[in-house]
Design a protein around this motif. Sequence first.
Motif, PDB file in Angstrom:
ATOM      1  N   LYS A 254       0.824  -1.200   0.000  1.00  0.00           N
ATOM      2  CA  LYS A 254       0.000   0.000   0.000  1.00  0.00           C
ATOM      3  C   LYS A 254       0.860   1.253   0.000  1.00  0.00           C
TER       4      LYS A 254
ATOM      5  N   THR B  80       2.205   4.356   1.370  1.00  0.00           N
ATOM      6  CA  THR B  80       2.367   4.795   2.755  1.00  0.00           C
ATOM      7  C   THR B  80       1.959   6.251   2.934  1.00  0.00           C
TER       8      THR B  80
ATOM      9  N   LEU C  56      -3.398   3.841   8.982  1.00  0.00           N
ATOM     10  CA  LEU C  56      -3.447   2.597   9.725  1.00  0.00           C
ATOM     11  C   LEU C  56      -4.899   2.327  10.064  1.00  0.00           C
ATOM     12  N   GLN C  57      -5.298   1.122   9.830  1.00  0.00           N
ATOM     13  CA  GLN C  57      -6.697   0.793  10.077  1.00  0.00           C
ATOM     14  C   GLN C  57      -7.007   0.988  11.559  1.00  0.00           C
TER      15      GLN C  57
ATOM     16  N   THR D 125      -7.302   4.022  12.917  1.00  0.00           N
ATOM     17  CA  THR D 125      -6.940   5.370  13.346  1.00  0.00           C
ATOM     18  C   THR D 125      -7.892   6.426  12.795  1.00  0.00           C
TER      19      THR D 125
ATOM     20  N   LEU E  43     -10.604   7.689  15.242  1.00  0.00           N
ATOM     21  CA  LEU E  43      -9.991   8.531  16.273  1.00  0.00           C
ATOM     22  C   LEU E  43      -9.665   9.921  15.729  1.00  0.00           C
ATOM     23  N   LEU E  44      -9.115   9.962  14.534  1.00  0.00           N
ATOM     24  CA  LEU E  44      -8.759  11.257  13.951  1.00  0.00           C
ATOM     25  C   LEU E  44     -10.001  12.106  13.672  1.00  0.00           C
TER      26      LEU E  44
ATOM     27  N   PHE F  33      -1.692  12.488   6.892  1.00  0.00           N
ATOM     28  CA  PHE F  33      -2.933  11.783   6.583  1.00  0.00           C
ATOM     29  C   PHE F  33      -3.933  12.718   5.917  1.00  0.00           C
TER      30      PHE F  33
ATOM     31  N   ALA G 286      -6.359   4.320  24.268  1.00  0.00           N
ATOM     32  CA  ALA G 286      -6.028   3.044  23.616  1.00  0.00           C
ATOM     33  C   ALA G 286      -4.881   3.230  22.628  1.00  0.00           C
ATOM     34  N   TRP G 287      -4.937   4.311  21.891  1.00  0.00           N
ATOM     35  CA  TRP G 287      -3.865   4.575  20.939  1.00  0.00           C
ATOM     36  C   TRP G 287      -2.520   4.728  21.651  1.00  0.00           C
TER      37      TRP G 287
ATOM     38  N   ILE H  98      -1.128   1.450  22.632  1.00  0.00           N
ATOM     39  CA  ILE H  98      -0.594   0.725  21.486  1.00  0.00           C
ATOM     40  C   ILE H  98       0.726   1.322  21.019  1.00  0.00           C
ATOM     41  N   ALA H  99       0.757   2.636  20.932  1.00  0.00           N
ATOM     42  CA  ALA H  99       1.966   3.303  20.460  1.00  0.00           C
ATOM     43  C   ALA H  99       3.129   3.013  21.393  1.00  0.00           C
TER      44      ALA H  99
ATOM     45  N   GLN I   2      -3.867  -2.804  11.710  1.00  0.00           N
ATOM     46  CA  GLN I   2      -3.520  -3.372  10.424  1.00  0.00           C
ATOM     47  C   GLN I   2      -2.256  -2.709   9.892  1.00  0.00           C
TER      48      GLN I   2
ATOM     49  N   TRP J  57       6.785   3.679  10.508  1.00  0.00           N
ATOM     50  CA  TRP J  57       5.980   3.638  11.726  1.00  0.00           C
ATOM     51  C   TRP J  57       6.223   4.879  12.597  1.00  0.00           C
TER      52      TRP J  57
END
Lengths: 109, 109
Positions: free
Chosen positions: A2, A4, A9-10, A12, A15-16, A43, A95-96, A99-100, B10, B96
């Motif tokens: 894909k 970049t 990112l699926q 996100t 949230l945005l 993005f 949550a983000w 994960i980050a 993802q 990332w």
Amino acid sequence: MKDTRTALLQGTLDLLILKALSTGELHGLGVSRRIEQMTGGTFAPQPGSLFPALHRLEEAGWLESSWDASENNRRAKFYKLTRAGRRQLGEETEAWQRIAMAMTRALEA
Amino acid sequence: MKDTRTALLQGTLDLLILKALSTGELHGLGVSRRIEQMTGGTFAPQPGSLFPALHRLEEAGWLESSWDASENNRRAKFYKLTRAGRRQLGEETEAWQRIAMAMTRALEA
DNA sequence: TCGCCTCCTATTGACATTCGATAGGAACCT
DNA sequence: AGGTTCCTATCGAATGTCAATAGGAGGCGA
């Protein structure tokens, strides 16, 4: 593989969108532009992603919409956060960050 | 709505696999366990995600595999990074970090 | 030797999400 | 009138992840 540059990112996108609306109501394309601005151009969700997402979030009760005139006198549907949406924004932000942090930790080790 | 506990973002799975293999070869389940350890238990890819990903990465030339005996004397397919894979790891790590920075910036503003 | 358990690889079907392309209505301008 | 821009919206394709499941192979105890 894909691209970049434009691919999110699926997970996100929601949230945005919530974050973009946290400072006031916007219409669809306004949300996209705000996200582009917030992320420094990294993005920029396409219509094909954006509108399904907006409908999804409204369905979930996190947004509410109303038709109004845009700044250029065109019909536009404005979205704004509900109380539940603001709460959801807090949760997803947390949550983000979790994960980050996990990813960063994994990558630097 | 997806479960935040087990669901990966993802696009992060490939990166985590490459990173997991950067310190030495591992077999399939070993990769999963290593990822779980690296991320402090936050991520633990399931077989249904893991194996397609391993095959995908091998197909792309970033991994190579060989059958060998595991530490318990069971047949296992061991994967290790190729030179191209190590290069890919660097690129994806960078991508990332760019994304994470954009998100963090967007969320704190 | 038989049966059971664990380890490991692997596949399948369902599901969610994003993208690219495209359509179409409405207001403005020349 | 015709063209352009803005805005909403939908469709099909592609992708990636999960849950569930299958099955082979070795170790172990009865």
